[in-house]
Design a protein around this motif. Structure first.
Motif, mmCIF file in Angstrom:
data_model
loop_
_atom_site.group_PDB
_atom_site.id
_atom_site.type_symbol
_atom_site.label_atom_id
_atom_site.label_comp_id
_atom_site.label_asym_id
_atom_site.label_seq_id
_atom_site.Cartn_x
_atom_site.Cartn_y
_atom_site.Cartn_z
ATOM 1 N N GLY A 16 43.021 39.293 57.241
ATOM 2 C CA GLY A 16 41.645 39.066 56.819
ATOM 3 C C GLY A 16 41.384 37.612 56.475
ATOM 4 N N ARG A 17 40.129 37.323 56.206
ATOM 5 C CA ARG A 17 39.752 36.000 55.695
ATOM 6 C C ARG A 17 38.581 36.189 54.745
ATOM 7 N NH1 ARG A 17 36.572 33.718 61.023
ATOM 8 N NH2 ARG A 17 34.472 34.307 60.301
ATOM 9 N N ALA A 18 38.531 35.352 53.715
ATOM 10 C CA ALA A 18 37.451 35.488 52.739
ATOM 11 C C ALA A 18 37.412 34.267 51.836
ATOM 12 C CB ALA A 18 37.641 36.746 51.890
ATOM 13 N N LEU A 19 36.208 33.870 51.478
ATOM 14 C CA LEU A 19 35.999 32.920 50.398
ATOM 15 C C LEU A 19 35.966 33.706 49.098
ATOM 16 C CD1 LEU A 19 33.314 30.741 52.141
ATOM 17 C CD2 LEU A 19 35.450 29.837 51.176
ATOM 18 N N LEU A 20 36.720 33.270 48.111
ATOM 19 C CA LEU A 20 36.859 34.006 46.863
ATOM 20 C C LEU A 20 36.165 33.260 45.735
ATOM 21 C CD1 LEU A 20 40.652 34.849 47.213
ATOM 22 C CD2 LEU A 20 38.723 36.342 47.781
ATOM 23 N N SER A 21 35.240 33.935 45.071
ATOM 24 C CA SER A 21 34.601 33.368 43.897
ATOM 25 C C SER A 21 35.648 33.031 42.844
ATOM 26 C CB SER A 21 33.596 34.375 43.322
ATOM 27 O OG SER A 21 33.347 34.151 41.961
ATOM 28 N N PRO A 22 35.398 32.026 41.994
ATOM 29 C CA PRO A 22 36.309 31.783 40.868
ATOM 30 C C PRO A 22 36.472 32.986 39.954
ATOM 31 C CG PRO A 22 34.784 29.946 41.134
ATOM 32 C CD PRO A 22 34.312 31.035 42.060
ATOM 33 N N PHE A 23 35.567 33.983 40.091
ATOM 34 C CA PHE A 23 35.609 35.178 39.244
ATOM 35 C C PHE A 23 35.977 36.424 40.053
ATOM 36 C CE2 PHE A 23 32.527 32.109 37.605
ATOM 37 C CZ PHE A 23 33.038 31.877 36.347
ATOM 38 N N ASP A 24 36.588 36.216 41.212
ATOM 39 C CA ASP A 24 37.021 37.354 42.021
ATOM 40 C C ASP A 24 38.238 38.020 41.384
ATOM 41 O OD1 ASP A 24 36.657 38.326 45.165
ATOM 42 O OD2 ASP A 24 38.679 38.649 44.386
ATOM 43 N N PRO A 25 38.305 39.360 41.425
ATOM 44 C CA PRO A 25 39.462 40.036 40.822
ATOM 45 C C PRO A 25 40.816 39.573 41.347
ATOM 46 C CG PRO A 25 37.730 41.628 41.281
ATOM 47 C CD PRO A 25 37.287 40.327 41.894
ATOM 48 N N LEU A 26 40.871 39.102 42.596
ATOM 49 C CA LEU A 26 42.160 38.650 43.124
ATOM 50 C C LEU A 26 42.652 37.403 42.409
ATOM 51 C CD1 LEU A 26 44.293 39.311 45.344
ATOM 52 C CD2 LEU A 26 43.189 37.546 46.735
ATOM 53 N N VAL A 27 41.741 36.625 41.825
ATOM 54 C CA VAL A 27 42.156 35.369 41.203
ATOM 55 C C VAL A 27 41.953 35.374 39.692
ATOM 56 C CG1 VAL A 27 41.648 34.128 43.331
ATOM 57 C CG2 VAL A 27 39.932 34.163 41.533
ATOM 58 N N PHE A 28 41.682 36.547 39.100
ATOM 59 C CA PHE A 28 41.509 36.632 37.643
ATOM 60 C C PHE A 28 42.650 35.955 36.895
ATOM 61 C CE2 PHE A 28 38.821 40.810 37.242
ATOM 62 C CZ PHE A 28 37.672 40.082 37.483
ATOM 63 N N GLU A 29 43.854 36.395 37.203
ATOM 64 C CA GLU A 29 45.026 36.002 36.418
ATOM 65 C C GLU A 29 45.721 34.851 37.138
ATOM 66 O OE1 GLU A 29 48.439 36.068 35.649
ATOM 67 O OE2 GLU A 29 47.919 35.940 33.530
ATOM 68 N N ARG A 30 45.626 33.641 36.565
ATOM 69 C CA ARG A 30 46.062 32.431 37.263
ATOM 70 C C ARG A 30 47.575 32.402 37.511
ATOM 71 N NH1 ARG A 30 41.155 32.739 37.974
ATOM 72 N NH2 ARG A 30 39.696 31.262 37.075
ATOM 73 N N ARG A 31 48.344 32.921 36.563
ATOM 74 C CA ARG A 31 49.790 32.935 36.774
ATOM 75 C C ARG A 31 50.136 33.846 37.945
ATOM 76 N NH1 ARG A 31 54.534 34.585 32.359
ATOM 77 N NH2 ARG A 31 56.304 34.252 33.779
ATOM 78 N N ARG A 32 49.483 34.986 38.013
ATOM 79 C CA ARG A 32 49.714 35.913 39.129
ATOM 80 C C ARG A 32 49.368 35.247 40.455
ATOM 81 N NH1 ARG A 32 49.455 41.335 40.823
ATOM 82 N NH2 ARG A 32 47.980 41.749 42.504
#
Length: 417
Positions: free
Chosen positions: A288-304
């Motif tokens: 897939g491909r996608a632009l992710l908002s700074p508030f997207d669930p995939l990027v919530f947790e910065r360490r993860r």
């Protein structure tokens, strides 16, 4: 899927499948419907709300990232009309959640009630009369905005000297009542103001009629929602999803292991225990491909995010402009199973242009990672799709745009015509 250890690549693919980001979008023949929106919410468990509107409001982007161009009015209808499919709650910060999640957050509301209504010197006590009048205003006039409440009492209690009533009191009282569950949010105005009303006029009757679970049961249910949304996660990841303590999440995770809902696993390189949800699956590839908002669930947790994708990401909205590294409103660009780039975007609605203020290629020392030109071509196509959804006519990389990817991206956008 029964495993004891996952490689980083496998963990990435599990996470992407759980979030619905592992394959190209299957754009429906017609416009996406409420069913498509709710399928995203079913996967993610929530949509975080944020007021920043330099591109598109935070809660709108995750559905675009997973479904493609859709009518944003679907969210307004889902959250603003009966029977509501989404309600506002304090979950991962302010969020839209399914009504079924509202009772699971009752232990938090009870905790806030005990904390804020008890102290003699707290706002609820020192402004008890004002809070009571706000309750009455919501009951008599709801749904009502904070501005409307302020206007009502600015007339009956005119400002003089220190004043009995002011804007901050109106807003604080409404937010207090929202946090402790005495009022709910019936929707938003066109200027994104909350419209407050009584819970019985907002929430479905079956939700109100059901008894609230105790804290242990509720936390366990929330942790499972987070685990399903993650696919694979540590206790810290699970705690962050609904903003609870890691200790609570660890206890709930162990109980979910005993119940068979989670499976303990090791992810190579993480160095701490992880949990795989029983419904998780491992796709052979992620395409897939996608632009992710700074508030997207995939990027919530910065360490993860850093441990999964090798990407160190920071929201720089509140960083002074001269100290920003990548820009003001920066979106990671997911391509396959890699964060391939990051772009600072602004929707110039007056000029009807999507501005790319910076574009940086994300370097990965992996022969399978996409090359710069491949990234630029794919990103240009995604930006064109985003611009069309936002009602903009063009995508522009201005002269002087920052980042090593900017010149090549400008060229590929020109190739697209």
């Amino acid at each position: 899927m029964v495993v004891e250890e996952l490689s980083l690549s496998q963990a990435r693919r599990v996470a992407l499948r759980a979030q619905g980001l592992d394959r190209p979008r299957r754009l429906p023949a017609g416009e996406p419907t409420l069913r498509h929106l709710m399928s995203v919410v079913d996967r993610t468990g929530l949509l975080q709300i944020d007021s920043v509107n330099v591109l598109a409001r935070a809660h709108l982007m995750p559905t675009f990232s997973r479904v493609g161009p859709y009518d944003v009015g679907l969210i307004d209808r889902a959250a603003g009309r009966r029977p509501r499919r989404l309600v506002e709650a304090w979950a991962h910060e302010a969020s839209y959640v399914p009504p079924s999640t509202w009772p699971l957050l009752g232990w938090q509301r009870r905790s806030w009630r005990d904390r804020w209504l008890g102290p003699e010197d707290g706002f609820a006590r020192t402004h008890a009369a004002e809070v009571d009048e706000v309750r009455r205003a919501v009951r008599e006039q709801g749904p009502v905005t904070a501005r409307q409440v302020h206007e009502r009492f600015a007339t009956t209690h005119p400002h003089s000297g220190g004043g009995w009533w002011d804007w901050s009191v109106a807003k604080r009282a409404l937010e207090l009542l929202f946090f402790i569950g005495e009022v709910a949010v019936a929707g938003r105005t066109t200027s994104f103001e909350r419209r407050y009303d009584l819970p019985e006029r907002v929430l479905p009757s079956e939700v109100l009629a059901a008894p609230e679970p105790d804290e242990a049961d509720a936390v366990r249910a929330l942790v499972e929602i987070g685990a399903r949304a993650h696919g694979v996660a540590t206790a810290g990841c699970l705690a962050d999803y609904f903003r609870m303590t890691t200790q609570r999440a660890e206890v709930a995770a162990r109980e979910l292991v005993d119940a068979g809902a989670l499976v303990p696993v090791q992810v190579r390189g993480w160095g701490r225990p992880a949990y795989l949800h029983r419904d998780a699956s491992l796709p052979r590839r992620a395409t897939g491909r996608a632009l992710l908002s700074p508030f997207d669930p995939l990027v919530f947790e910065r360490r993860r995010l850093e441990e999964l994708f090798g990407t160190r990401y920071r929201i720089e909205i509140y960083v002074p402009a001269h100290k920003r590294v990548h820009g003001y409103y920066v979106l990671p660009f997911l391509m396959g199973e890699r964060i391939a780039a990051r772009v600072d975007l602004k929707a110039d609605r007056k000029e009807r242009v999507l501005l790319v203020r910076s574009a940086h290629h994300e370097v990965h020392h992996d022969r399978r990672a996409p090359g710069t030109d491949e990234v630029a071509v794919s990103l240009a196509a995604e930006l064109g799709l985003l611009a069309g959804w936002l009602g903009l006519d063009d995508v522009t990389v201005p002269d002087g745009a920052a980042g090593d990817l900017a010149p090549l991206l400008a060229a590929r956008l020109a190739d697209q015509g």
